[in-house]
Design an enzyme around this catalytic site. Structure first.
Site, PDB file in Angstrom:
ATOM      1  N   LYS A 297      68.476  39.473   9.949  1.00 43.74           N
ATOM      2  CA  LYS A 297      67.822  40.670   9.421  1.00 43.74           C
ATOM      3  C   LYS A 297      68.815  41.785   9.116  1.00 43.74           C
ATOM      4  CE  LYS A 297      63.808  43.375   9.980  1.00 43.74           C
ATOM      5  NZ  LYS A 297      62.627  43.669  10.919  1.00 43.74           N
TER       6      LYS A 297
ATOM      7  N   SER B  59      58.481  44.192   8.745  1.00 47.52           N
ATOM      8  CA  SER B  59      59.416  44.425   7.797  1.00 47.52           C
ATOM      9  C   SER B  59      60.288  43.199   7.742  1.00 47.52           C
ATOM     10  CB  SER B  59      60.200  45.694   8.554  1.00 47.52           C
ATOM     11  OG  SER B  59      60.768  45.235  10.002  1.00 47.52           O
TER      12      SER B  59
ATOM     13  N   SER C 140      56.407  44.208  13.126  1.00 46.42           N
ATOM     14  CA  SER C 140      57.329  43.575  11.987  1.00 46.42           C
ATOM     15  C   SER C 140      57.746  42.143  12.063  1.00 46.42           C
ATOM     16  CB  SER C 140      58.576  44.372  12.029  1.00 46.42           C
ATOM     17  OG  SER C 140      58.368  45.803  11.491  1.00 46.42           O
TER      18      SER C 140
END
Length: 479
Positions: A87, A162, A186
Protein backbone atom coordinates in the site's frame (compact mmCIF):
# COMPACT_ATOMS: atom_id res chain seq x y z
CA UNK A 1 -25.81 -2.90 -13.89
CA UNK A 2 -24.68 -4.85 -16.95
CA UNK A 3 -22.12 -7.60 -17.29
CA UNK A 4 -19.73 -5.21 -19.03
CA UNK A 5 -19.22 -3.29 -15.79
CA UNK A 6 -17.59 -6.30 -14.09
CA UNK A 7 -13.79 -6.45 -14.58
CA UNK A 8 -11.47 -9.32 -13.78
CA UNK A 9 -8.30 -10.98 -15.07
CA UNK A 10 -8.91 -14.63 -14.17
CA UNK A 11 -7.71 -16.96 -16.96
CA UNK A 12 -5.83 -20.22 -17.48
CA UNK A 13 -2.38 -18.67 -17.08
CA UNK A 14 0.03 -19.58 -14.25
CA UNK A 15 -2.02 -17.68 -11.66
CA UNK A 16 -5.26 -19.39 -12.62
CA UNK A 17 -7.77 -18.84 -9.83
CA UNK A 18 -5.42 -20.16 -7.14
CA UNK A 19 -5.16 -18.50 -3.77
CA UNK A 20 -1.76 -17.50 -2.38
CA UNK A 21 -1.26 -20.69 -0.35
CA UNK A 22 -1.88 -22.93 -3.34
CA UNK A 23 0.41 -20.87 -5.55
CA UNK A 24 3.19 -21.05 -2.97
CA UNK A 25 2.74 -24.81 -2.79
CA UNK A 26 2.94 -25.20 -6.57
CA UNK A 27 6.11 -23.09 -6.62
CA UNK A 28 7.58 -25.09 -3.76
CA UNK A 29 7.02 -28.43 -5.56
CA UNK A 30 8.29 -27.10 -8.88
CA UNK A 31 4.97 -27.46 -10.72
CA UNK A 32 5.15 -23.73 -11.34
CA UNK A 33 8.17 -21.45 -11.29
CA UNK A 34 8.18 -18.18 -9.41
CA UNK A 35 9.13 -16.50 -12.70
CA UNK A 36 6.02 -17.89 -14.44
CA UNK A 37 3.76 -16.69 -11.65
CA UNK A 38 5.42 -13.29 -11.55
CA UNK A 39 5.08 -12.85 -15.33
CA UNK A 40 1.38 -13.76 -15.19
CA UNK A 41 0.79 -11.26 -12.39
CA UNK A 42 2.60 -8.50 -14.27
CA UNK A 43 0.45 -9.17 -17.34
CA UNK A 44 -2.73 -9.07 -15.28
CA UNK A 45 -1.67 -5.92 -13.43
CA UNK A 46 -0.88 -4.27 -16.74
CA UNK A 47 -4.39 -5.08 -17.92
CA UNK A 48 -6.84 -4.58 -15.06
CA UNK A 49 -4.48 -2.37 -13.06
CA UNK A 50 -4.77 0.30 -15.73
CA UNK A 51 -8.48 -0.28 -16.33
CA UNK A 52 -9.20 0.05 -12.62
CA UNK A 53 -6.53 2.72 -11.87
CA UNK A 54 -5.47 0.66 -8.89
CA UNK A 55 -1.65 0.75 -9.03
CA UNK A 56 0.09 3.83 -7.67
CA UNK A 57 3.67 2.81 -8.57
CA UNK A 58 4.83 -0.04 -10.79
CA UNK A 59 7.89 -2.18 -10.09
CA UNK A 60 7.30 -4.72 -12.85
CA UNK A 61 10.82 -4.35 -14.26
CA UNK A 62 12.50 -4.40 -10.85
CA UNK A 63 10.27 -6.29 -8.39
CA UNK A 64 11.30 -6.65 -4.79
CA UNK A 65 11.82 -10.37 -4.20
CA UNK A 66 12.47 -12.09 -0.92
CA UNK A 67 16.06 -13.16 -0.50
CA UNK A 68 18.34 -14.39 2.23
CA UNK A 69 19.45 -10.87 3.06
CA UNK A 70 15.87 -10.00 4.06
CA UNK A 71 15.28 -13.03 6.26
CA UNK A 72 17.43 -15.95 7.28
CA UNK A 73 14.58 -18.40 6.67
CA UNK A 74 13.74 -17.09 3.19
CA UNK A 75 14.05 -20.50 1.52
CA UNK A 76 11.37 -21.84 3.83
CA UNK A 77 8.97 -18.88 3.86
CA UNK A 78 5.28 -19.74 3.69
CA UNK A 79 4.40 -17.55 0.69
CA UNK A 80 7.68 -17.51 -1.20
CA UNK A 81 7.26 -16.35 -4.79
CA UNK A 82 3.66 -15.16 -4.42
CA UNK A 83 3.11 -11.79 -6.16
CA UNK A 84 1.71 -8.95 -4.09
CA UNK A 85 1.35 -5.18 -3.80
CA UNK A 86 2.32 -2.86 -0.95
CA UNK A 87 0.00 0.00 0.00
CA UNK A 88 1.16 3.53 -0.85
CA UNK A 89 1.55 4.62 2.78
CA UNK A 90 4.36 2.19 3.62
CA UNK A 91 8.00 2.75 2.69
CA UNK A 92 9.69 0.31 0.32
CA UNK A 93 13.31 1.04 -0.53
CA UNK A 94 13.62 2.50 -4.02
CA UNK A 95 9.95 3.48 -4.43
CA UNK A 96 8.17 6.73 -3.51
CA UNK A 97 5.52 6.87 -0.78
CA UNK A 98 2.89 9.48 -1.66
CA UNK A 99 0.21 8.45 0.87
CA UNK A 100 -2.43 8.67 -1.85
CA UNK A 101 -2.07 12.45 -1.97
CA UNK A 102 -1.70 14.73 -4.97
CA UNK A 103 -0.06 17.17 -2.53
CA UNK A 104 3.03 14.95 -2.24
CA UNK A 105 5.65 14.16 -4.87
CA UNK A 106 7.94 11.97 -2.83
CA UNK A 107 11.41 10.82 -3.73
CA UNK A 108 12.16 7.09 -3.62
CA UNK A 109 12.49 5.83 -0.05
CA UNK A 110 16.04 5.24 1.08
CA UNK A 111 15.11 2.29 3.29
CA UNK A 112 12.28 -0.09 4.04
CA UNK A 113 9.71 0.86 6.65
CA UNK A 114 9.60 -0.94 9.98
CA UNK A 115 6.60 -3.02 8.99
CA UNK A 116 7.83 -3.60 5.42
CA UNK A 117 10.62 -5.81 6.75
CA UNK A 118 8.10 -8.02 8.49
CA UNK A 119 5.87 -8.11 5.40
CA UNK A 120 8.75 -9.15 3.15
CA UNK A 121 9.70 -11.90 5.59
CA UNK A 122 6.72 -13.93 4.32
CA UNK A 123 8.59 -14.49 1.05
CA UNK A 124 6.23 -12.62 -1.26
CA UNK A 125 7.35 -10.63 -4.31
CA UNK A 126 6.28 -6.97 -4.35
CA UNK A 127 5.38 -5.79 -7.85
CA UNK A 128 4.37 -2.25 -6.96
CA UNK A 129 2.25 -0.08 -4.71
CA UNK A 130 -1.53 0.08 -4.56
CA UNK A 131 -3.57 3.29 -4.67
CA UNK A 132 -5.31 4.74 -1.65
CA UNK A 133 -7.22 7.98 -0.88
CA UNK A 134 -5.35 10.91 0.60
CA UNK A 135 -3.74 9.89 3.93
CA UNK A 136 -6.29 7.07 4.23
CA UNK A 137 -8.91 9.49 5.55
CA UNK A 138 -11.75 8.62 3.17
CA UNK A 139 -13.89 5.48 2.79
CA UNK A 140 -13.63 5.47 -0.99
CA UNK A 141 -10.58 5.42 -3.29
CA UNK A 142 -11.38 8.68 -5.05
CA UNK A 143 -9.25 11.75 -5.54
CA UNK A 144 -9.08 15.50 -5.91
CA UNK A 145 -8.47 15.32 -9.65
CA UNK A 146 -7.14 11.89 -10.65
CA UNK A 147 -9.33 9.00 -11.82
CA UNK A 148 -10.99 6.94 -9.08
CA UNK A 149 -10.28 3.29 -8.41
CA UNK A 150 -13.64 1.60 -9.10
CA UNK A 151 -15.01 -1.67 -7.85
CA UNK A 152 -14.17 -4.61 -10.17
CA UNK A 153 -17.60 -6.12 -9.38
CA UNK A 154 -19.22 -2.96 -10.79
CA UNK A 155 -17.13 -0.13 -12.15
CA UNK A 156 -19.91 2.35 -11.35
CA UNK A 157 -19.39 1.72 -7.62
CA UNK A 158 -16.80 2.42 -4.94
CA UNK A 159 -14.30 -0.27 -3.96
CA UNK A 160 -14.11 1.24 -0.48
CA UNK A 161 -10.95 2.47 1.21
CA UNK A 162 -8.43 3.20 2.27
CA UNK A 163 -6.90 -0.06 1.02
CA UNK A 164 -8.98 0.24 -2.14
CA UNK A 165 -6.27 -0.35 -4.72
CA UNK A 166 -5.20 -3.55 -2.98
CA UNK A 167 -8.80 -4.77 -2.74
CA UNK A 168 -9.46 -4.02 -6.40
CA UNK A 169 -6.42 -5.98 -7.57
CA UNK A 170 -7.11 -9.01 -5.38
CA UNK A 171 -10.82 -9.11 -6.28
CA UNK A 172 -9.99 -8.75 -9.98
CA UNK A 173 -7.47 -11.61 -9.80
CA UNK A 174 -4.32 -9.61 -10.62
CA UNK A 175 -2.67 -10.80 -7.40
CA UNK A 176 -4.03 -13.25 -4.82
CA UNK A 177 -3.05 -11.21 -1.75
CA UNK A 178 -2.13 -7.58 -1.11
CA UNK A 179 -1.07 -5.37 1.77
CA UNK A 180 -3.71 -3.36 3.61
CA UNK A 181 -3.86 -1.41 6.84
CA UNK A 182 -6.75 -0.24 8.95
CA UNK A 183 -7.12 2.95 10.99
CA UNK A 184 -10.91 3.22 10.91
CA UNK A 185 -12.01 0.32 8.75
CA UNK A 186 -9.50 0.48 5.91
CA UNK A 187 -8.99 -3.30 5.69
CA UNK A 188 -12.57 -4.30 6.40
CA UNK A 189 -14.45 -1.70 4.32
CA UNK A 190 -12.72 -2.46 0.98
CA UNK A 191 -12.88 -6.19 1.77
CA UNK A 192 -16.64 -5.86 2.20
CA UNK A 193 -17.01 -3.79 -0.97
CA UNK A 194 -14.94 -6.20 -3.09
CA UNK A 195 -16.09 -9.58 -1.77
CA UNK A 196 -12.85 -10.37 0.10
CA UNK A 197 -11.61 -11.55 3.48
CA UNK A 198 -10.13 -8.75 5.59
CA UNK A 199 -8.79 -9.26 9.12
CA UNK A 200 -7.90 -6.26 11.28
CA UNK A 201 -5.60 -7.76 13.93
CA UNK A 202 -5.30 -6.74 17.57
CA UNK A 203 -3.25 -3.68 18.42
CA UNK A 204 0.37 -4.78 18.73
CA UNK A 205 -0.04 -8.05 16.81
CA UNK A 206 2.48 -6.83 14.20
CA UNK A 207 5.38 -4.40 14.06
CA UNK A 208 3.88 -0.90 14.01
CA UNK A 209 4.71 1.42 11.15
CA UNK A 210 6.46 4.71 11.82
CA UNK A 211 3.35 6.91 11.85
CA UNK A 212 1.27 4.60 14.06
CA UNK A 213 3.79 4.77 16.89
CA UNK A 214 3.30 8.52 17.27
CA UNK A 215 -0.51 8.52 17.56
CA UNK A 216 -2.17 9.48 20.87
CA UNK A 217 -4.36 6.41 20.35
CA UNK A 218 -2.75 3.91 18.01
CA UNK A 219 -5.63 2.92 15.77
CA UNK A 220 -3.65 1.36 12.93
CA UNK A 221 -3.39 -2.37 12.30
CA UNK A 222 -1.47 -3.93 9.41
CA UNK A 223 -2.66 -6.88 7.38
CA UNK A 224 -3.83 -8.06 3.98
CA UNK A 225 -6.92 -8.54 1.85
CA UNK A 226 -7.34 -12.02 0.39
CA UNK A 227 -9.84 -14.29 -1.36
CA UNK A 228 -9.62 -17.12 1.19
CA UNK A 229 -9.52 -17.47 4.95
CA UNK A 230 -6.47 -19.73 4.75
CA UNK A 231 -4.45 -17.06 2.93
CA UNK A 232 -5.18 -14.66 5.76
CA UNK A 233 -4.38 -17.31 8.39
CA UNK A 234 -1.11 -18.40 6.76
CA UNK A 235 0.00 -14.81 6.26
CA UNK A 236 -0.46 -13.91 9.92
CA UNK A 237 1.21 -17.12 11.08
CA UNK A 238 4.15 -16.29 8.80
CA UNK A 239 4.50 -12.82 10.37
CA UNK A 240 5.05 -14.45 13.75
CA UNK A 241 8.10 -16.29 12.44
CA UNK A 242 9.75 -12.91 11.95
CA UNK A 243 8.47 -11.23 15.13
CA UNK A 244 5.89 -12.01 17.77
CA UNK A 245 4.63 -9.68 20.46
CA UNK A 246 5.22 -11.46 23.80
CA UNK A 247 2.41 -9.43 25.37
CA UNK A 248 -0.17 -11.21 23.19
CA UNK A 249 -1.12 -14.88 23.10
CA UNK A 250 0.55 -16.52 20.08
CA UNK A 251 -1.73 -16.88 17.08
CA UNK A 252 0.10 -19.66 15.30
CA UNK A 253 -1.29 -21.31 12.19
CA UNK A 254 -5.08 -21.66 12.25
CA UNK A 255 -5.94 -24.44 9.80
CA UNK A 256 -9.69 -24.90 10.08
CA UNK A 257 -12.86 -24.58 12.17
CA UNK A 258 -12.97 -25.38 15.87
CA UNK A 259 -15.54 -27.68 17.47
CA UNK A 260 -16.37 -25.47 20.43
CA UNK A 261 -19.73 -23.74 20.59
CA UNK A 262 -19.70 -19.98 20.99
CA UNK A 263 -21.93 -17.26 22.40
CA UNK A 264 -22.46 -14.62 19.70
CA UNK A 265 -23.71 -11.08 20.37
CA UNK A 266 -25.50 -9.58 17.35
CA UNK A 267 -25.34 -5.78 17.20
CA UNK A 268 -27.34 -3.77 14.66
CA UNK A 269 -26.98 -0.36 16.32
CA UNK A 270 -24.15 1.76 14.96
CA UNK A 271 -21.74 4.13 16.69
CA UNK A 272 -23.13 6.99 14.55
CA UNK A 273 -26.88 6.21 14.75
CA UNK A 274 -26.84 5.23 11.09
CA UNK A 275 -29.65 3.05 9.76
CA UNK A 276 -28.56 -0.31 8.33
CA UNK A 277 -29.98 -0.87 4.86
CA UNK A 278 -32.15 -3.86 3.98
CA UNK A 279 -29.60 -5.97 2.02
CA UNK A 280 -26.92 -5.53 4.71
CA UNK A 281 -29.33 -6.37 7.52
CA UNK A 282 -30.42 -9.47 5.61
CA UNK A 283 -26.78 -10.58 5.17
CA UNK A 284 -26.10 -10.21 8.90
CA UNK A 285 -29.26 -12.11 9.80
CA UNK A 286 -28.41 -14.86 7.30
CA UNK A 287 -24.98 -15.14 8.91
CA UNK A 288 -26.62 -15.42 12.32
CA UNK A 289 -28.73 -18.30 11.00
CA UNK A 290 -25.64 -20.04 9.62
CA UNK A 291 -23.88 -19.67 12.97
CA UNK A 292 -26.88 -21.14 14.76
CA UNK A 293 -26.86 -24.06 12.33
CA UNK A 294 -23.25 -24.64 13.41
CA UNK A 295 -24.46 -24.89 17.00
CA UNK A 296 -23.58 -21.42 18.24
CA UNK A 297 -25.94 -19.25 20.27
CA UNK A 298 -26.81 -15.84 18.81
CA UNK A 299 -28.60 -13.10 20.72
CA UNK A 300 -29.18 -9.39 19.99
CA UNK A 301 -27.44 -6.96 22.35
CA UNK A 302 -27.33 -3.13 22.51
CA UNK A 303 -24.29 -1.22 21.35
CA UNK A 304 -21.75 -1.23 24.20
CA UNK A 305 -20.33 2.31 23.99
CA UNK A 306 -21.32 5.83 24.99
CA UNK A 307 -23.59 7.83 22.71
CA UNK A 308 -20.80 10.37 22.05
CA UNK A 309 -18.43 7.79 20.58
CA UNK A 310 -19.14 8.74 16.95
CA UNK A 311 -18.63 12.46 17.57
CA UNK A 312 -15.47 11.79 19.56
CA UNK A 313 -14.05 9.62 16.79
CA UNK A 314 -14.74 12.38 14.25
CA UNK A 315 -12.92 14.88 16.50
CA UNK A 316 -9.91 12.56 16.61
CA UNK A 317 -10.11 12.06 12.84
CA UNK A 318 -9.99 15.84 12.42
CA UNK A 319 -6.93 16.04 14.65
CA UNK A 320 -5.17 13.46 12.46
CA UNK A 321 -5.96 15.49 9.33
CA UNK A 322 -4.64 18.61 11.07
CA UNK A 323 -1.42 16.83 12.03
CA UNK A 324 -0.99 15.44 8.49
CA UNK A 325 -1.27 18.90 7.00
CA UNK A 326 0.75 20.69 9.68
CA UNK A 327 3.53 18.17 10.30
CA UNK A 328 3.39 16.23 7.03
CA UNK A 329 6.57 17.79 5.69
CA UNK A 330 8.40 16.29 8.66
CA UNK A 331 6.54 12.99 9.07
CA UNK A 332 5.81 12.08 5.43
CA UNK A 333 7.71 14.09 2.82
CA UNK A 334 8.98 17.65 2.62
CA UNK A 335 7.40 18.03 -0.84
CA UNK A 336 3.94 18.32 0.79
CA UNK A 337 2.04 21.28 -0.69
CA UNK A 338 -0.96 22.10 1.53
CA UNK A 339 -2.63 24.07 -1.28
CA UNK A 340 -3.14 20.76 -3.09
CA UNK A 341 -4.84 18.86 -0.26
CA UNK A 342 -8.21 17.38 -1.16
CA UNK A 343 -11.52 18.70 0.14
CA UNK A 344 -11.91 16.12 2.89
CA UNK A 345 -8.45 16.64 4.41
CA UNK A 346 -8.71 20.41 4.13
CA UNK A 347 -12.22 20.44 5.59
CA UNK A 348 -11.24 18.27 8.55
CA UNK A 349 -8.24 20.52 9.22
CA UNK A 350 -10.37 23.65 9.12
CA UNK A 351 -12.99 22.11 11.40
CA UNK A 352 -10.29 21.18 13.89
CA UNK A 353 -8.64 24.61 13.93
CA UNK A 354 -11.98 26.43 14.16
CA UNK A 355 -12.93 24.77 17.44
CA UNK A 356 -12.48 21.04 17.24
CA UNK A 357 -9.20 21.29 19.12
CA UNK A 358 -11.11 22.38 22.23
CA UNK A 359 -13.04 19.10 22.24
CA UNK A 360 -9.96 16.93 21.77
CA UNK A 361 -8.87 16.32 25.40
CA UNK A 362 -12.33 15.16 26.42
CA UNK A 363 -12.75 13.13 23.25
CA UNK A 364 -9.44 11.33 23.77
CA UNK A 365 -10.33 10.57 27.39
CA UNK A 366 -13.69 9.07 26.43
CA UNK A 367 -12.25 7.13 23.49
CA UNK A 368 -9.62 5.53 25.72
CA UNK A 369 -12.35 4.64 28.20
CA UNK A 370 -14.34 2.92 25.44
CA UNK A 371 -11.94 -0.03 25.50
CA UNK A 372 -13.04 -0.89 29.05
CA UNK A 373 -16.73 -0.56 28.20
CA UNK A 374 -16.43 -2.66 25.05
CA UNK A 375 -14.44 -5.36 26.85
CA UNK A 376 -17.46 -6.09 29.06
CA UNK A 377 -19.26 -7.54 26.04
CA UNK A 378 -16.83 -10.43 26.16
CA UNK A 379 -17.64 -11.24 29.77
CA UNK A 380 -20.78 -12.95 28.45
CA UNK A 381 -20.04 -13.44 24.75
CA UNK A 382 -17.19 -14.83 22.67
CA UNK A 383 -17.89 -12.98 19.42
CA UNK A 384 -19.74 -9.93 18.14
CA UNK A 385 -21.63 -10.16 14.83
CA UNK A 386 -22.50 -6.89 13.06
CA UNK A 387 -22.35 -5.13 9.69
CA UNK A 388 -19.06 -3.82 8.34
CA UNK A 389 -20.70 -0.65 7.03
CA UNK A 390 -24.31 0.51 7.23
CA UNK A 391 -25.08 -0.12 3.58
CA UNK A 392 -23.99 -1.56 0.26
CA UNK A 393 -20.96 0.19 -1.22
CA UNK A 394 -22.14 3.46 -2.83
CA UNK A 395 -21.85 4.68 -6.42
CA UNK A 396 -18.68 6.53 -7.33
CA UNK A 397 -19.01 10.22 -6.57
CA UNK A 398 -21.16 9.88 -3.47
CA UNK A 399 -18.14 9.96 -1.13
CA UNK A 400 -15.80 11.88 -3.43
CA UNK A 401 -13.52 14.41 -1.70
CA UNK A 402 -15.02 16.97 -4.08
CA UNK A 403 -18.44 16.72 -2.42
CA UNK A 404 -19.08 19.79 -0.22
CA UNK A 405 -17.42 19.09 3.12
CA UNK A 406 -20.49 19.16 5.39
CA UNK A 407 -22.40 16.85 3.05
CA UNK A 408 -19.45 14.48 2.73
CA UNK A 409 -18.94 14.18 6.48
CA UNK A 410 -22.60 13.38 7.00
CA UNK A 411 -22.48 10.73 4.26
CA UNK A 412 -19.39 9.19 5.85
CA UNK A 413 -21.11 9.13 9.25
CA UNK A 414 -24.03 7.24 7.72
CA UNK A 415 -21.74 4.76 5.96
CA UNK A 416 -18.71 4.18 8.23
CA UNK A 417 -20.85 3.32 11.22
CA UNK A 418 -19.36 0.15 12.77
CA UNK A 419 -15.64 -0.34 12.06
CA UNK A 420 -14.07 2.51 14.13
CA UNK A 421 -14.99 0.79 17.40
CA UNK A 422 -12.36 -1.93 16.98
CA UNK A 423 -9.69 0.60 15.96
CA UNK A 424 -10.17 2.64 19.11
CA UNK A 425 -10.39 -0.40 21.41
CA UNK A 426 -7.50 -2.21 19.69
CA UNK A 427 -9.53 -5.40 19.30
CA UNK A 428 -9.58 -7.70 16.25
CA UNK A 429 -12.35 -7.95 13.67
CA UNK A 430 -12.78 -9.67 10.33
CA UNK A 431 -14.90 -8.88 7.28
CA UNK A 432 -16.27 -11.91 5.43
CA UNK A 433 -18.08 -11.86 2.05
CA UNK A 434 -21.46 -13.21 3.11
CA UNK A 435 -23.72 -12.21 0.24
CA UNK A 436 -24.57 -10.34 -2.93
CA UNK A 437 -27.23 -7.78 -3.68
CA UNK A 438 -29.77 -8.39 -6.45
CA UNK A 439 -27.49 -6.25 -8.64
CA UNK A 440 -24.49 -8.45 -7.88
CA UNK A 441 -22.60 -6.24 -5.42
CA UNK A 442 -20.79 -7.97 -2.53
CA UNK A 443 -21.94 -7.53 1.06
CA UNK A 444 -19.48 -8.00 3.91
CA UNK A 445 -20.37 -9.04 7.43
CA UNK A 446 -18.14 -8.38 10.44
CA UNK A 447 -17.16 -10.69 13.28
CA UNK A 448 -15.24 -9.22 16.22
CA UNK A 449 -13.65 -10.78 19.29
CA UNK A 450 -11.80 -9.91 22.47
CA UNK A 451 -8.32 -8.42 22.43
CA UNK A 452 -5.77 -10.99 21.25
CA UNK A 453 -8.34 -13.52 20.02
CA UNK A 454 -7.90 -13.53 16.24
CA UNK A 455 -7.90 -17.33 16.37
CA UNK A 456 -11.65 -17.51 17.04
CA UNK A 457 -12.36 -15.19 14.10
CA UNK A 458 -10.30 -17.27 11.70
CA UNK A 459 -11.90 -20.51 12.94
CA UNK A 460 -15.36 -19.07 12.35
CA UNK A 461 -14.25 -17.76 8.97
CA UNK A 462 -13.17 -21.25 7.90
CA UNK A 463 -16.50 -22.69 9.04
CA UNK A 464 -18.59 -20.07 7.21
CA UNK A 465 -16.47 -20.34 4.05
CA UNK A 466 -17.10 -24.09 3.96
CA UNK A 467 -20.78 -23.79 4.84
CA UNK A 468 -21.58 -20.95 2.39
CA UNK A 469 -18.72 -20.57 -0.12
CA UNK A 470 -17.91 -17.00 -1.09
CA UNK A 471 -19.44 -15.48 -4.24
CA UNK A 472 -17.05 -15.45 -7.20
CA UNK A 473 -16.55 -12.51 -9.51
CA UNK A 474 -16.26 -14.90 -12.45
CA UNK A 475 -19.91 -15.00 -13.50
CA UNK A 476 -21.27 -14.77 -9.95
CA UNK A 477 -25.03 -14.71 -9.62
CA UNK A 478 -26.94 -13.02 -6.78
CA UNK A 479 -27.84 -15.20 -3.81
Amino acid sequence: MTATTRVHAFSDDALGDHDAVELAGLIRTGELSAAEVEAAAVARLGDVGRRLHAVAHEAYDAPRRADSTDDDTADDTALRGVPTLLKDNTDLRGMPTNHGSEAIRARPAERDGRYTTQYLSTGMTVLGKSRMPEFGLNATTEFRSGPPTPNPWSTEHSVGASSGGSAAMVAAGAVPIAHANDGGGSIRIPAAAAGLVGLKPSRGRHIDGESARALPINMVSEGVVTRSVRDTAVFHAALERHWRNPALPPLGLVEGPARRRLRVAMIMESVTDAVVDVPTKAAVERTATLLEEQGHTVEPVPIPVEARFGDDFLTYWGMLAFLAGTLGRLTMDRSLDTTRLDGLTDGLRREFTSGGWRRTPGALHRLKRAALTYARVFDRHDVVLCPVVAGVTPPLGQLSPNVPFEDLVERLRRHVAFTPLQNITGTPAISLPMGLTEEGLPIGVQLASAYGDERTLLELGYALEKQAPWPRIQGAAPL
